[in-house]
Design a protein around this motif. Structure first.
Motif, PDB file in Angstrom:
ATOM      1  N   PHE A  47      -0.105   7.023   2.782  1.00  0.00           N
ATOM      2  CA  PHE A  47      -0.143   5.732   3.485  1.00  0.00           C
ATOM      3  C   PHE A  47       0.860   4.785   2.842  1.00  0.00           C
ATOM      4  O   PHE A  47       0.852   4.592   1.624  1.00  0.00           O
ATOM      5  CB  PHE A  47      -1.553   5.140   3.426  1.00  0.00           C
ATOM      6  N   PRO A  55      -6.262   2.803   7.290  1.00  0.00           N
ATOM      7  CA  PRO A  55      -7.398   3.209   8.131  1.00  0.00           C
ATOM      8  C   PRO A  55      -8.462   2.113   8.242  1.00  0.00           C
ATOM      9  O   PRO A  55      -9.076   1.956   9.310  1.00  0.00           O
ATOM     10  CB  PRO A  55      -7.946   4.443   7.407  1.00  0.00           C
ATOM     11  N   VAL A 104      -2.655  13.023   2.753  1.00  0.00           N
ATOM     12  CA  VAL A 104      -1.930  12.183   3.707  1.00  0.00           C
ATOM     13  C   VAL A 104      -1.475  10.940   2.960  1.00  0.00           C
ATOM     14  O   VAL A 104      -2.216  10.393   2.138  1.00  0.00           O
ATOM     15  CB  VAL A 104      -2.836  11.804   4.901  1.00  0.00           C
ATOM     16  N   PRO A 125     -10.729   8.479   6.646  1.00  0.00           N
ATOM     17  CA  PRO A 125      -9.981   7.860   5.548  1.00  0.00           C
ATOM     18  C   PRO A 125      -8.591   8.474   5.362  1.00  0.00           C
ATOM     19  O   PRO A 125      -7.712   7.845   4.784  1.00  0.00           O
ATOM     20  CB  PRO A 125     -10.864   8.079   4.317  1.00  0.00           C
ATOM     21  N   TRP A 126      -8.404   9.704   5.873  1.00  0.00           N
ATOM     22  CA  TRP A 126      -7.127  10.409   5.732  1.00  0.00           C
ATOM     23  C   TRP A 126      -6.395  10.488   7.074  1.00  0.00           C
ATOM     24  O   TRP A 126      -5.647  11.425   7.315  1.00  0.00           O
ATOM     25  CB  TRP A 126      -7.395  11.832   5.230  1.00  0.00           C
ATOM     26  N   ALA A 127      -6.602   9.504   7.989  1.00  0.00           N
ATOM     27  CA  ALA A 127      -6.043   9.550   9.342  1.00  0.00           C
ATOM     28  C   ALA A 127      -4.576   9.980   9.340  1.00  0.00           C
ATOM     29  O   ALA A 127      -3.747   9.381   8.661  1.00  0.00           O
ATOM     30  CB  ALA A 127      -6.185   8.190  10.015  1.00  0.00           C
ATOM     31  N   ARG A 128      -4.252  11.017  10.132  1.00  0.00           N
ATOM     32  CA  ARG A 128      -2.857  11.477  10.242  1.00  0.00           C
ATOM     33  C   ARG A 128      -2.063  10.585  11.176  1.00  0.00           C
ATOM     34  O   ARG A 128      -0.844  10.470  11.063  1.00  0.00           O
ATOM     35  CB  ARG A 128      -2.799  12.907  10.788  1.00  0.00           C
ATOM     36  N   PHE A 129      -2.749   9.991  12.162  1.00  0.00           N
ATOM     37  CA  PHE A 129      -2.101   9.076  13.101  1.00  0.00           C
ATOM     38  C   PHE A 129      -2.696   7.690  12.869  1.00  0.00           C
ATOM     39  O   PHE A 129      -3.883   7.565  12.560  1.00  0.00           O
ATOM     40  CB  PHE A 129      -2.344   9.528  14.543  1.00  0.00           C
ATOM     41  N   GLU A 168      -5.596  18.874   2.554  1.00  0.00           N
ATOM     42  CA  GLU A 168      -4.245  18.320   2.599  1.00  0.00           C
ATOM     43  C   GLU A 168      -4.280  16.850   2.160  1.00  0.00           C
ATOM     44  O   GLU A 168      -5.281  16.170   2.371  1.00  0.00           O
ATOM     45  CB  GLU A 168      -3.685  18.370   4.027  1.00  0.00           C
ATOM     46  N   VAL A 214     -13.252  12.298  -1.166  1.00  0.00           N
ATOM     47  CA  VAL A 214     -11.917  11.876  -0.729  1.00  0.00           C
ATOM     48  C   VAL A 214     -11.196  11.204  -1.900  1.00  0.00           C
ATOM     49  O   VAL A 214     -11.180   9.981  -2.013  1.00  0.00           O
ATOM     50  CB  VAL A 214     -12.004  10.904   0.473  1.00  0.00           C
ATOM     51  N   ARG A 270      -4.277   9.996   0.142  1.00  0.00           N
ATOM     52  CA  ARG A 270      -5.702  10.282   0.256  1.00  0.00           C
ATOM     53  C   ARG A 270      -5.878  11.744   0.621  1.00  0.00           C
ATOM     54  O   ARG A 270      -5.115  12.281   1.426  1.00  0.00           O
ATOM     55  CB  ARG A 270      -6.337   9.394   1.325  1.00  0.00           C
ATOM     56  N   TYR A 271      -6.898  12.329   0.047  1.00  0.00           N
ATOM     57  CA  TYR A 271      -7.140  13.755   0.248  1.00  0.00           C
ATOM     58  C   TYR A 271      -8.027  13.959   1.470  1.00  0.00           C
ATOM     59  O   TYR A 271      -9.047  13.287   1.627  1.00  0.00           O
ATOM     60  CB  TYR A 271      -7.824  14.328  -0.990  1.00  0.00           C
ATOM     61  N   ASP A 272      -7.619  14.867   2.350  1.00  0.00           N
ATOM     62  CA  ASP A 272      -8.421  15.255   3.503  1.00  0.00           C
ATOM     63  C   ASP A 272      -9.190  16.529   3.129  1.00  0.00           C
ATOM     64  O   ASP A 272      -8.615  17.620   3.123  1.00  0.00           O
ATOM     65  CB  ASP A 272      -7.505  15.497   4.707  1.00  0.00           C
ATOM     66  N   MET A 312       0.849  -1.195   0.000  1.00  0.00           N
ATOM     67  CA  MET A 312       0.000   0.000   0.000  1.00  0.00           C
ATOM     68  C   MET A 312       0.880   1.238   0.000  1.00  0.00           C
ATOM     69  O   MET A 312       1.683   1.453   0.893  1.00  0.00           O
ATOM     70  CB  MET A 312      -0.881  -0.003   1.252  1.00  0.00           C
TER      71      MET A 312
END
Lengths: 328, 328
Positions: free
Chosen positions: A16, B310, A14, B207-211, A12, A78, A5-7, A1
């Motif tokens: 993965f 996520p 992020v 879906p865009w989890a930073r942590f 912003e 997203v 992914r767009y927040d 993976m």
């Protein structure tokens, strides 16, 4: 993976990269993947018995030139896309126990030249928009490999913080006709927050330091990026940087952890009048044995709290940088 | 020193509070300033033998209602002003060894009611523009007092991250006519990233989890802030939140460190159509014994890298939250 992914709630992206969960984690020195490959020893990332500086692709990259198809389908809300980009590792020395603060000016100079070349090469990829050399040093900032090294990320877009920097620079330029960093250099050079003065670069604690002992290194003249600096400027940057890093160790009395990053122009040719080459160096230390953590105000507010006056931090570091002997 | 300085290179304010360098640092349990004042024992911050929840002004505040004159003079480039604002401490229980994850739903409900009242009270100060309740829990995020407590900051402006959230919300609203968080709830509720479903609130891994194990708790209906929620909604939020926190401990197998923050509308009455009450909960853990550090890409790029999908994090936490018994 390996996907982005767009927040939409913060505008912003992020990234993965789940395979990084298995990345090499604090190996014993004998199993260090960044050491030279020695006769009879394990094969490391560097197939040489000796080297000065080594650069190669990160074995556990966040961004990839051949990212797989994303795990999930994107939506209008997203969007999801493969995480394109380059992640390189820069090993500063073949000495496992050295640090960038003690390898000497000549080696730091070689690193600066290496950065300049890699920024030019990676920036030439038309799918790359921003190239950022950085170093994470020390367990206090989460380093999992102790052999002295840094990294270079080539992003497919201008990442959020440099994007905000450029936006602020464009606003300042529209209002004043000047580059905001040129104004900062004019205000800070020779002042109470200056730490090390070179001919081409000046290091100082910025008046708005986010970290208690943050030192920024600004080009004195407006130059958008490392590959555009003169040979003399790169040599000067090496002298200034080596002295700042040695000064940290002198002041704190131990090998100082820090995060260091290089900010410069996007590699797509844009924003050259507001892009001004500089480095940010952020040790997490706030005092003897105390760490500055990013907590609620920083994480959810984006509002930094600092408990050391920049003028006092600068005075302490200026003295330490003046006193320390920096190996050639 | 309690002052704000403007960073013209990023269009952000940074707050300096040098007296915080001397704040109470990991005191022994017998000297805990957040414990009740017991007969014959030391006088603590709470002059009671027993209490449910206590709220008082932070003895080492970053923001002050009577900040001193700044140390340095501001300039056009770097304006400086006194750091006006409120910093309150909220003690969740008089039990030194409890955590918010095990005090039970009734106590969490009392906390939610307390947050709502303090947001209304502090937001009524005309010099305050944003009120943010948050909790920093655990040594892994740098907590210096172990007694279970949170904080409430009342800022004189909308801090950078909420400001970006509102700006993103305004763009989405302009493009679609809808609140972006309302769209997020419609997309996420009942889906593969949902963790706990309440009647009025839904918790999920964004879906865009930073942590890696971030859980956000969104109001199902559009409501700008806590004081505007119904009594039934606040009771539901307490049930959802108590289950999420207990689920973390169940999944990780230890008392989970985390940062938790509440995002809502500015208290000056603006941006109500794009302000949608939600909580963000960010544990630093990325796996057994491994911490997610914010390093070069996050600090200088603002570009978050995550190494847990996520969907997988949500599946694990959903199961743990379903299995765990939450005290009433």
């Amino acid at each position: 993976m390996s996907e982005r992914r767009y927040d939409p709630t913060h505008d912003e992206w992020v990234t993965f990269a789940t395979h990084r969960q298995d990345r090499t984690y604090k190996p014993a020195a004998a199993a260090c993947p960044l050491c030279p490959t020695r006769p009879g020893g394990p094969e490391t990332e560097v197939p040489r018995e000796h080297f000065d500086i080594a650069v190669f692709d990160n074995r556990f990259p966040s961004l990839s030139t051949r990212p797989p198809a994303p795990d999930v389908a994107g939506t209008d809300l997203v969007p999801v896309e493969p995480a394109y980009g380059h992640c390189e590792v820069v090993v500063f020395t073949d000495d496992h126990d050295a640090t960038l603060a003690d390898v000497g000016v000549a080696r730091v100079h070689l690193l600066v030249e290496t950065w300049a070349r890699r920024v030019a090469d990676l920036g030439a990829d038309p799918r790359v928009r921003y190239v950022m050399p950085f170093e994470n040093k020390g367990e206090a900032v989460g380093v999992t490999l102790h052999h002295p090294h840094g990294q270079i990320y080539a992003y497919p877009d201008v990442p959020p913080r440099p994007a905000r920097e450029l936006a602020a620079g464009r606003r300042h330029h529209a209002a004043t006709g000047r580059c905001v960093f040129c104004d900062v250099v004019a205000a800070e050079a020779g002042g109470p927050r200056e730490v090390v003065a070179g001919d081409h670069f000046v290091a100082g604690v910025p008046p708005w330091a986010r970290f208690p002992y943050e030192v920024d290194v600004w080009a004195r003249e407006h130059v958008p990026s490392l590959p555009e600096t003169s040979a003399a400027a790169r040599a000067d940057l090496a002298r200034v940087l080596a002295r700042v890093l040695a000064g940290y160790d002198r002041y704190f009395g131990f090998s100082t952890s820090y995060l260091m990053g290089v900010h410069a122009a996007p590699t797509d040719g844009g924003d050259r009048d507001v892009s001004h080459l500089h480095l940010e160096i952020c040790p997490p230390h706030r005092g003897a044995g105390k760490i500055k953590y990013l907590a609620g105000s920083e994480t959810f507010g984006g509002a930094f709290l600092t408990d050391v006056a920049p003028e006092l931090a600068a005075q302490r570091l200026r003295q330490a940088c003046a006193d320390v002997e920096v190996p050639a």
